[in-house]
Design a protein around this motif. Structure first.
Motif, PDB file in Angstrom:
ATOM      1  N   GLY A   1       7.043   6.925 -20.284  1.00 51.88           N
ATOM      2  CA  GLY A   1       8.135   6.626 -19.366  1.00 51.88           C
ATOM      3  C   GLY A   1       7.710   6.872 -17.924  1.00 51.88           C
ATOM      4  N   GLY A   2       8.636   6.721 -16.998  1.00 50.15           N
ATOM      5  CA  GLY A   2       8.303   6.913 -15.586  1.00 50.15           C
ATOM      6  C   GLY A   2       7.295   5.878 -15.127  1.00 50.15           C
ATOM      7  N   GLY A   3       6.286   6.327 -14.360  1.00 50.12           N
ATOM      8  CA  GLY A   3       5.239   5.420 -13.910  1.00 50.12           C
ATOM      9  C   GLY A   3       4.889   5.618 -12.455  1.00 50.12           C
ATOM     10  N   MET A   4       4.380   4.548 -11.840  1.00 42.88           N
ATOM     11  CA  MET A   4       3.875   4.623 -10.467  1.00 42.88           C
ATOM     12  C   MET A   4       4.408   3.469  -9.637  1.00 42.88           C
ATOM     13  SD  MET A   4      -0.169   5.365 -11.257  1.00 42.88           S
ATOM     14  CE  MET A   4      -0.683   6.638 -12.419  1.00 42.88           C
ATOM     15  N   THR A   5       4.749   3.772  -8.387  1.00 37.91           N
ATOM     16  CA  THR A   5       5.170   2.759  -7.423  1.00 37.91           C
ATOM     17  C   THR A   5       4.389   2.970  -6.129  1.00 37.91           C
ATOM     18  OG1 THR A   5       7.416   2.689  -8.358  1.00 37.91           O
ATOM     19  CG2 THR A   5       7.126   1.784  -6.146  1.00 37.91           C
ATOM     20  N   ARG A   6       3.768   1.928  -5.639  1.00 39.45           N
ATOM     21  CA  ARG A   6       2.931   1.994  -4.428  1.00 39.45           C
ATOM     22  C   ARG A   6       1.927   3.146  -4.559  1.00 39.45           C
ATOM     23  NH1 ARG A   6       7.962   1.358  -2.596  1.00 39.45           N
ATOM     24  NH2 ARG A   6       8.066   3.522  -1.874  1.00 39.45           N
ATOM     25  N   ALA A   7       0.960   2.937  -5.430  1.00 39.57           N
ATOM     26  CA  ALA A   7      -0.050   3.971  -5.687  1.00 39.57           C
ATOM     27  C   ALA A   7      -1.432   3.348  -5.715  1.00 39.57           C
ATOM     28  CB  ALA A   7       0.237   4.680  -7.008  1.00 39.57           C
ATOM     29  N   GLU A   8      -2.422   4.144  -5.339  1.00 42.98           N
ATOM     30  CA  GLU A   8      -3.818   3.740  -5.433  1.00 42.98           C
ATOM     31  C   GLU A   8      -4.570   4.813  -6.208  1.00 42.98           C
ATOM     32  OE1 GLU A   8      -7.535   3.179  -2.432  1.00 42.98           O
ATOM     33  OE2 GLU A   8      -5.792   1.873  -2.094  1.00 42.98           O
ATOM     34  N   ILE A   9      -5.155   4.403  -7.341  1.00 38.55           N
ATOM     35  CA  ILE A   9      -5.894   5.317  -8.210  1.00 38.55           C
ATOM     36  C   ILE A   9      -7.360   4.919  -8.091  1.00 38.55           C
ATOM     37  CG2 ILE A   9      -5.994   6.326 -10.502  1.00 38.55           C
ATOM     38  CD1 ILE A   9      -3.203   6.401  -9.125  1.00 38.55           C
TER      39      ILE A   9
ATOM     40  N   ASP B   1       5.860  12.436  -4.405  1.00 34.08           N
ATOM     41  CA  ASP B   1       6.212  11.432  -3.402  1.00 34.08           C
ATOM     42  C   ASP B   1       5.386  11.636  -2.125  1.00 34.08           C
ATOM     43  OD1 ASP B   1       7.527   9.519  -1.886  1.00 34.08           O
ATOM     44  OD2 ASP B   1       9.516  10.132  -2.539  1.00 34.08           O
ATOM     45  N   GLY B   2       4.834  10.543  -1.610  1.00 31.81           N
ATOM     46  CA  GLY B   2       4.144  10.579  -0.329  1.00 31.81           C
ATOM     47  C   GLY B   2       3.025  11.595  -0.267  1.00 31.81           C
ATOM     48  N   SER B   3       2.155  11.605  -1.282  1.00 26.22           N
ATOM     49  CA  SER B   3       1.160  12.671  -1.400  1.00 26.22           C
ATOM     50  C   SER B   3      -0.218  12.131  -1.736  1.00 26.22           C
ATOM     51  CB  SER B   3       1.594  13.682  -2.467  1.00 26.22           C
ATOM     52  OG  SER B   3       2.824  14.310  -2.110  1.00 26.22           O
ATOM     53  N   ARG B   4      -1.215  13.007  -1.592  1.00 28.58           N
ATOM     54  CA  ARG B   4      -2.601  12.682  -1.937  1.00 28.58           C
ATOM     55  C   ARG B   4      -3.083  13.684  -2.978  1.00 28.58           C
ATOM     56  NH1 ARG B   4      -6.536   9.679   0.449  1.00 28.58           N
ATOM     57  NH2 ARG B   4      -5.140   9.264   2.215  1.00 28.58           N
ATOM     58  N   ILE B   5      -3.766  13.178  -3.998  1.00 24.28           N
ATOM     59  CA  ILE B   5      -4.303  14.026  -5.065  1.00 24.28           C
ATOM     60  C   ILE B   5      -5.807  13.801  -5.126  1.00 24.28           C
ATOM     61  CG2 ILE B   5      -4.243  14.538  -7.527  1.00 24.28           C
ATOM     62  CD1 ILE B   5      -1.388  13.355  -7.556  1.00 24.28           C
ATOM     63  N   THR B   6      -6.577  14.889  -5.011  1.00 22.61           N
ATOM     64  CA  THR B   6      -8.027  14.769  -4.961  1.00 22.61           C
ATOM     65  C   THR B   6      -8.669  15.748  -5.937  1.00 22.61           C
ATOM     66  OG1 THR B   6      -7.844  14.257  -2.595  1.00 22.61           O
ATOM     67  CG2 THR B   6     -10.035  14.771  -3.435  1.00 22.61           C
TER      68      THR B   6
ATOM     69  N   ALA C   1       0.831  -1.199   0.000  1.00 22.20           N
ATOM     70  CA  ALA C   1       0.000   0.000   0.000  1.00 22.20           C
ATOM     71  C   ALA C   1       0.870   1.255   0.000  1.00 22.20           C
ATOM     72  CB  ALA C   1      -0.914   0.009   1.221  1.00 22.20           C
ATOM     73  N   PRO C   2       0.357   2.363  -0.552  1.00 17.14           N
ATOM     74  CA  PRO C   2       1.114   3.612  -0.520  1.00 17.14           C
ATOM     75  C   PRO C   2       1.321   4.108   0.904  1.00 17.14           C
ATOM     76  CG  PRO C   2      -1.052   3.934  -1.546  1.00 17.14           C
ATOM     77  CD  PRO C   2      -0.903   2.484  -1.295  1.00 17.14           C
ATOM     78  N   ASP C   3       2.500   4.612   1.162  1.00 16.73           N
ATOM     79  CA  ASP C   3       2.858   5.160   2.473  1.00 16.73           C
ATOM     80  C   ASP C   3       2.720   6.674   2.398  1.00 16.73           C
ATOM     81  OD1 ASP C   3       3.835   5.700   4.971  1.00 16.73           O
ATOM     82  OD2 ASP C   3       5.914   5.143   4.533  1.00 16.73           O
ATOM     83  N   VAL C   4       1.539   7.158   2.780  1.00 13.58           N
ATOM     84  CA  VAL C   4       1.242   8.590   2.707  1.00 13.58           C
ATOM     85  C   VAL C   4       1.097   9.135   4.121  1.00 13.58           C
ATOM     86  CG1 VAL C   4      -0.362  10.343   1.855  1.00 13.58           C
ATOM     87  CG2 VAL C   4       0.081   8.279   0.505  1.00 13.58           C
ATOM     88  N   PRO C   5       1.851  10.165   4.494  1.00 16.61           N
ATOM     89  CA  PRO C   5       1.745  10.738   5.839  1.00 16.61           C
ATOM     90  C   PRO C   5       0.331  11.217   6.142  1.00 16.61           C
ATOM     91  CG  PRO C   5       3.691  11.586   4.702  1.00 16.61           C
ATOM     92  CD  PRO C   5       2.886  10.840   3.684  1.00 16.61           C
ATOM     93  N   SER C   6      -0.058  11.159   7.395  1.00 19.10           N
ATOM     94  CA  SER C   6      -1.399  11.606   7.778  1.00 19.10           C
ATOM     95  C   SER C   6      -1.546  13.117   7.691  1.00 19.10           C
ATOM     96  CB  SER C   6      -1.723  11.131   9.199  1.00 19.10           C
ATOM     97  OG  SER C   6      -0.745  11.605  10.121  1.00 19.10           O
ATOM     98  N   GLU C   7      -0.460  13.836   7.876  1.00 18.79           N
ATOM     99  CA  GLU C   7      -0.495  15.293   7.795  1.00 18.79           C
ATOM    100  C   GLU C   7       0.251  15.739   6.547  1.00 18.79           C
ATOM    101  OE1 GLU C   7       0.824  17.236  11.308  1.00 18.79           O
ATOM    102  OE2 GLU C   7      -0.553  16.156  12.641  1.00 18.79           O
TER     103      GLU C   7
END
Length: 214
Positions: free
Chosen positions: A88-96, A52-57, A10-16
């Motif tokens: 190129g690039g891509g996603m690692t430990r992400a939830e879409i 990195d370590g972020s949320r997008i809404t 699972a993605p490791d996203v800080p709570s704050e």
């Protein structure tokens, strides 16, 4: 017995997280530990950017062109990516989750430990991309193009794959047994190792000119 597949990380996203206030993603920049909420990033152009370590809404990336952009430990919800070009690039430990990627082109990219949940990906293209521990759950994938992609071990659960193109794709251990895949394009060499239901097996046999009798 085949080894059990490793669970997705699972993605490791800080709570704050800090609110993201910029209106552009600058090339070569690192964006970390932020919450991007309701931004309009339509038509952006960026290269070699990392989030990195972020949320997008609820953010619009419509018609964006991104090269070698990487998302690591990212949760993206209710955002739009129609006609985006991501090469190129891509996603690692992400939830879409709950996103619209209609007609998106995610080309020559790498997806590792990624979950696509209830997303609209009709007419999207993942040409020559590589998937490692990826799951599509409840997604619309009609006419999606997986030409030349490595989908080994990828799972599709309750997805619509009607008309999908798997030409030259690697499908060892790819599980489509719980999804719909009428009218797909696939060759006899690609089907080796594909996990299907009995009904799907009969459909594929017909596709290859076989006559199935009880």
């Amino acid at each position: 017995m085949a080894p059990r597949a490793k669970p997705l990380r699972a993605p490791d996203v800080p709570s704050e997280l800090q609110p993201f206030s910029l209106d552009v993603l600058e090339s070569g920049s690192l964006v970390e530990h932020v919450h991007i909420d309701g931004k309009g990033l339509v038509g952006i152009r960026c290269d070699s950017t990392r989030v990195d370590g972020s949320r997008i809404t609820a953010t619009a990336f419509d018609d964006a062109k991104m090269t070698n952009v990487r998302w690591v430990d990212v949760v993206c919800e209710r955002s739009t990516f129609p006609m985006v070009e991501w090469r190129g690039g891509g996603m690692t430990r992400a939830e879409i989750r709950g996103c619209r990627l209609t007609g998106a082109k995610l080309l020559e990219a790498r997806f590792e430990d990624v979950r696509f949940v209830e997303c609209h990906l009709d007419y999207a293209a993942f040409v020559d991309s590589k998937f490692s521990r990826v799951a599509f759950e409840g997604c619309q994938l009609r006419e999606v193009d997986f030409h030349g992609a490595d989908l080994s071990g990828t799972t599709f659960v309750d997805c619509q794959l009607d008309g999908a193109d798997f030409t030259r794709a690697k499908l060892q251990g790819t599980d489509v047994s719980r999804s719909e895949l009428a009218g797909i394009t696939i060759g006899a060499s690609e089907v080796r190792g594909l996990v299907v239901s009995r009904q799907q097996a009969a459909t594929l046999a017909t596709l290859f000119g076989l006559v199935v009798r009880d």
